[in-house]
Design a protein around this motif. Structure first.
Motif, PDB file in Angstrom:
ATOM      1  N   CYS A 171       0.818  -1.224   0.000  1.00  0.00           N
ATOM      2  CA  CYS A 171       0.000   0.000   0.000  1.00  0.00           C
ATOM      3  C   CYS A 171       0.844   1.263   0.000  1.00  0.00           C
ATOM      4  N   THR A 179      -5.306   3.943   2.477  1.00  0.00           N
ATOM      5  CA  THR A 179      -5.392   2.716   1.683  1.00  0.00           C
ATOM      6  C   THR A 179      -5.287   1.497   2.581  1.00  0.00           C
ATOM      7  N   GLN A 203       0.148  -1.136  -4.955  1.00  0.00           N
ATOM      8  CA  GLN A 203       0.135   0.221  -5.486  1.00  0.00           C
ATOM      9  C   GLN A 203       1.345   0.453  -6.396  1.00  0.00           C
TER      10      GLN A 203
END
Length: 360
Positions: free
Chosen positions: A197, A203, A232
């Motif tokens: 993340c 998130t 990500q």
């Protein structure tokens, strides 16, 4: 320029210690907002309706602020004022006929006379302050004009930086959050979740909700994380959207190639590309009807203002009709991918080609 860390402020609040002036900034926006709420709670309790004034820094009137500062509190011990996103680089949304230095100077003069019964909080959540790292202390040093206001707050009250936590710190927070919901996750897996993340706390919170819902009271294993969590990418999906809006074929396919490195989550790649174009469509419609960034952020509950600003910038190159056509292409792509039996990379390359062929 020394700064106080959030833990110190929270310890002060537990002891009932309140300062008259706070300046809170940092890349950890959720922590900035959380600490702001805690200070407000300590100052006015449940009486926000009567004892709290919220001001938008982009439209700050120092004369009005002075009057608010001098007011006596109503139904609480303190009179509290929250000023969000005052930017010394550009103090007003419309700077026509105004000088930033003059406005900043008036603000400093106003803040010199904060009475004991008033708490003034400046927090920054909608723009990024230019900083450099002090290698001796490891703290951030503000480089732009906001340094004057931050230094003033440090001398007169508290200057608080909320930096992104390290992966080890986040791993402990993740493990505690999962445990509080009756689940279990090892520190190694929690650390991996933080890495996936990119240490973004918002998130991470969303991913914890999803993982706990799936695993229930069982353990969140590495396999569960890799199957459910999208890693990500450093390449933002705005880069691809910007390239398409500018008809830049080379940049568009370079961005797509980087995004497609995540072979296990190509559906998530499409979802994020679609989100970027929906953001631009909202921004284009808002601009047509005279709405601003703040209006879109509030109406659609965006957490990150920079996403709305990017959408306003990129959508200016595209007509609403073209944006609709791109969203239709993305919808059809989603149907094709969900139907199975196709090469995801080829389908997404065809999608980008179709969007590049649309006309304003």
């Amino acid at each position: 320029m020394p700064q106080t860390d959030p833990k110190t402020i929270k310890a002060q609040l537990r002891k009932g210690e309140l300062k008259n002036l706070y300046y809170i900034f940092g890349k950890n926006i959720p922590e900035v907002e959380k600490l702001t709420k805690q200070i407000i709670q300590a100052a006015v309790g449940d009486n926000e309706e009567f004892a709290l004034n919220k001001l938008d820094g982009r439209y700050l009137d120092t004369s009005e602020l002075y009057d608010m500062i001098q007011m006596m509190p109503m139904m609480s011990e303190y009179n509290c004022i929250l000023i969000n996103d005052y930017n010394c680089e550009k103090p007003r949304e419309n700077m026509a006929g105004l000088r930033g230095d003059d406005l900043n100077k008036k603000l400093m003069e106003t803040l010199k006379d904060i009475p004991p019964q008033t708490v003034v909080i400046f927090n920054v959540t909608g723009f990024e302050i230019a900083v450099k790292s002090d290698f001796k202390t490891g703290r951030s040093v503000i480089k732009d004009k906001n340094k004057k206001l931050a230094d003033f707050a440090e001398k007169s009250g508290e200057l608080v930086e909320c930096p992104i936590k390290t992966e080890n710190e986040l791993a402990k927070d993740i493990a505690a959050a999962v445990s509080a919901r009756g689940g279990l996750i090892s520190l190694d897996n929690a650390r991996e979740l933080a890495v996936m993340c990119q240490s973004d706390t918002l998130t991470i919170k969303n991913e914890i909700d999803k993982l706990c819902s799936y695993a229930g009271s069982g353990e969140i294993t590495a396999d569960i994380i890799h199957n459910l969590v999208h890693r990500q990418s450093d390449v933002t999906f705005f880069k691809l959207a910007d390239a398409v809006s500018a008809f830049n074929k080379r940049a568009a396919f370079e961005a797509l190639d980087e995004l497609m490195q995540d072979r296990d989550n190509r559906g998530a790649v499409l979802a994020n590309i679609t989100t970027s174009f929906i953001d631009m469509y909202r921004a284009a419609c808002a601009r047509k009807y005279g709405k601003q960034v703040a209006d879109v952020k509030a109406d659609f509950a965006y957490v990150w203002e920079f996403k709305v600003k990017n959408a306003f910038r990129d959508s200016s190159k595209m007509s609403i009709r073209r944006l609709r056509e791109c969203i239709r292409i993305l919808r059809d792509t989603n149907i094709a991918l969900n139907s199975g039996g196709c090469d995801e990379k080829i389908v997404l390359e065809q999608t980008v080609t179709k969007m590049l062929m649309t006309k304003n």
